[in-house]
Design a protein around this motif. Structure first.
Motif, PDB file in Angstrom:
ATOM      1  N   ALA A   1       2.795   9.509 -10.032  1.00 48.01           N
ATOM      2  CA  ALA A   1       1.961   9.703 -11.218  1.00 48.01           C
ATOM      3  C   ALA A   1       1.335  11.091 -11.233  1.00 48.01           C
ATOM      4  N   VAL A   2       0.861  11.531 -10.046  1.00 52.38           N
ATOM      5  CA  VAL A   2       0.274  12.880  -9.962  1.00 52.38           C
ATOM      6  C   VAL A   2       1.317  13.929 -10.290  1.00 52.38           C
TER       7      VAL A   2
ATOM      8  N   ASN B   1       0.831  -1.210   0.000  1.00 50.47           N
ATOM      9  CA  ASN B   1       0.000   0.000   0.000  1.00 50.47           C
ATOM     10  C   ASN B   1       0.862   1.256   0.000  1.00 50.47           C
TER      11      ASN B   1
ATOM     12  N   GLN C   1       1.900  13.928 -13.982  1.00 57.04           N
ATOM     13  CA  GLN C   1       0.785  14.547 -14.688  1.00 57.04           C
ATOM     14  C   GLN C   1       0.828  16.066 -14.555  1.00 57.04           C
TER      15      GLN C   1
ATOM     16  N   ASP D   1       3.648   5.434  -5.745  1.00 58.10           N
ATOM     17  CA  ASP D   1       3.460   5.440  -7.199  1.00 58.10           C
ATOM     18  C   ASP D   1       2.392   6.438  -7.612  1.00 58.10           C
ATOM     19  N   ASP D   2       1.309   6.508  -6.805  1.00 57.58           N
ATOM     20  CA  ASP D   2       0.251   7.473  -7.116  1.00 57.58           C
ATOM     21  C   ASP D   2       0.771   8.907  -7.042  1.00 57.58           C
ATOM     22  N   LYS D   3       1.559   9.160  -6.008  1.00 55.50           N
ATOM     23  CA  LYS D   3       2.128  10.502  -5.877  1.00 55.50           C
ATOM     24  C   LYS D   3       3.029  10.821  -7.062  1.00 55.50           C
TER      25      LYS D   3
ATOM     26  N   ASN E   1       2.191   1.691  -3.430  1.00 58.71           N
ATOM     27  CA  ASN E   1       1.153   2.202  -4.328  1.00 58.71           C
ATOM     28  C   ASN E   1       0.916   3.687  -4.121  1.00 58.71           C
ATOM     29  N   GLN E   2       0.930   4.103  -2.841  1.00 60.33           N
ATOM     30  CA  GLN E   2       0.760   5.525  -2.561  1.00 60.33           C
ATOM     31  C   GLN E   2       1.896   6.350  -3.170  1.00 60.33           C
TER      32      GLN E   2
END
Length: 416
Positions: A282-283, A272, A286, A278-280, A275-276
């Motif tokens: 990705a954001v 988890n 972007q 990776d999300d950060k 993943n967090q």
């Protein structure tokens, strides 16, 4: 003693009545019989109208035999019954009515055989005489040994003469006689005699034969019972050890399962967290793309090129304060579609009503969602779209071959 045994079957109690002729009953062992379940089985005993008492209990494949030491001499009925679906075998013996061990009321043998419930009776032949006519009256006061004949010949010393020594004490000359059959040594089979020492006296081993006799006697009863009880106790100890081992295995399995759950929780938590991250990331990426796109839009040049081959060229600008096309809004456009390879027009709605769609949700090809984004009403653009953002390797019907580069001239008409 007399053997006694009975099989207790479920639902069929056994009633025992005390009989004076047979004596009191001694129950020494209970053994689990046939049955159809693995549930516990209990043997109970009820005397007269009294409340029943549990005698022993069994657990199939765990504890199937139980030593007992119960005696019954009640005048009332004794009822044995079994609780469960297994039969149980009870075994023991009767104590018979004991009599005087000598059987003739003689005081010379009073107390003989008092240590046993099954006294040994002795027979004495008082009329035996030696070959020379002498009687065995001198030895009649000593009863023969109660030990069974073991095949060993025991010799006695007989008195022939009674000479007197210097002190006036009479001496007796000794003569050997075979006690077992009353004959002299000269008529005894030499193969049955014991070995003699250097003085000519026999070397006997009555103790050994007696020990063998006693052992053979005990081997019919007590010794076998003790051995069986030891085997039962050993089996019970093995069952205890087995249960301890089972408990230890259960504890080990529980500990292993707990460790596994903790490990899985740690892995899940780590996943988890990754993943967090990776999300950060990705954001952040972007955001960088949006920033770069804004920078491209703010450039004075009217042509913007992307790494994947997409090219956006501003042909004409509408009103500066016109509504802007953005993802999620429903827009209307007019367009002309051409093949980049040969300039052939494959589609157009010029002179027709505007083509309407909602931007950014996949209603059109990817090149349109990106190329039309940011246009104001009245803006005109030329969008060069690579196959990956168009119709790909499949193409679209007969007009658009596979892997085709497309060129669209687009004018934004309205934004809702």
């Amino acid at each position: 003693m007399a053997f006694w045994g009975v099989e207790l079957k479920p639902g069929r109690p056994f009633v025992h009545n005390f009989e004076q002729e047979r004596g009191r009953l001694h129950v020494s062992q209970a053994t689990l019989g046939n049955g159809s379940t693995n549930k516990k089985c209990i043997v109970q005993c009820k005397v007269g109208d009294k409340e029943p008492i549990y005698v022993c209990s069994f657990l199939p494949e765990k504890l199937e035999t139980c030593p007992l030491n119960l005696e019954f001499e009640e005048d009332e009925d004794v009822t044995f019954s079994v609780i469960g679906s297994h039969s149980v075998h009870l075994s023991g013996f009767f104590y018979g009515e004991s009599e005087d061990c000598c059987g003739n009321g003689s005081d010379d043998y009073e107390g003989a055989g008092s240590d046993s419930d099954d006294p040994i009776e002795f027979e004495y032949d008082t009329e035996d005489e030696d070959e020379d006519g002498s009687s065995d009256d001198d030895f009649s006061m000593y009863p023969p040994s109660p030990i069974p004949n073991s095949g060993v010949k025991i010799e006695e010393i007989l008195e022939d003469e009674k000479p007197t020594d210097e002190n006036g004490t009479s001496k007796k000359s000794k003569k050997k006689k075979n006690q077992s059959n009353g004959t002299d040594e000269g008529n005894t089979d030499s193969a049955l005699l014991e070995s003699e020492d250097e003085d000519g006296f026999p070397i006997s081993a009555p103790r050994e034969s007696k020990t063998k006799s006693v052992r053979s006697k005990k081997s019919d009863g007590t010794e076998d019972q003790d051995t069986e009880e030891e085997a039962i106790n050993e089996k019970a100890r093995d069952n205890v050890d087995e249960r301890k081992g089972l408990k230890k295995r259960v504890r080990d399995d529980t500990s292993k399962a707990n460790d596994q759950r903790v490990t899985e929780k740690k892995k899940k938590k780590k996943k988890n967290k990754k993943n967090q991250q990776d999300d950060k990331a990705a954001v952040t990426e972007q955001d960088k793309k949006n920033e770069s796109q804004e920078v491209e839009e703010n450039k004075p040049s009217h042509v913007r090129s992307f790494g994947n081959g997409l090219v956006i060229e501003d042909l004409a600008m509408g009103k500066p304060d016109g509504k802007r096309a953005s993802p999620g809004k429903k827009i209307g456009v007019r367009y002309i579609g051409k093949l980049k390879k040969n300039g052939k027009i494959f589609d157009s709605n010029i002179g027709k009503r505007p083509f309407e769609f909602r931007l950014g949700i996949g209603e059109v090809i990817k090149g349109w969602d990106v190329g039309v984004n940011g246009m104001r009403i009245g803006d005109k653009r030329r969008i060069t779209i690579p196959p990956a953002m168009g119709y790909g390797t499949k193409g679209a019907g007969r007009d658009i071959p596979p892997n085709s580069w497309l060129v669209f001239d687009v004018e934004l008409v309205n934004v809702n």
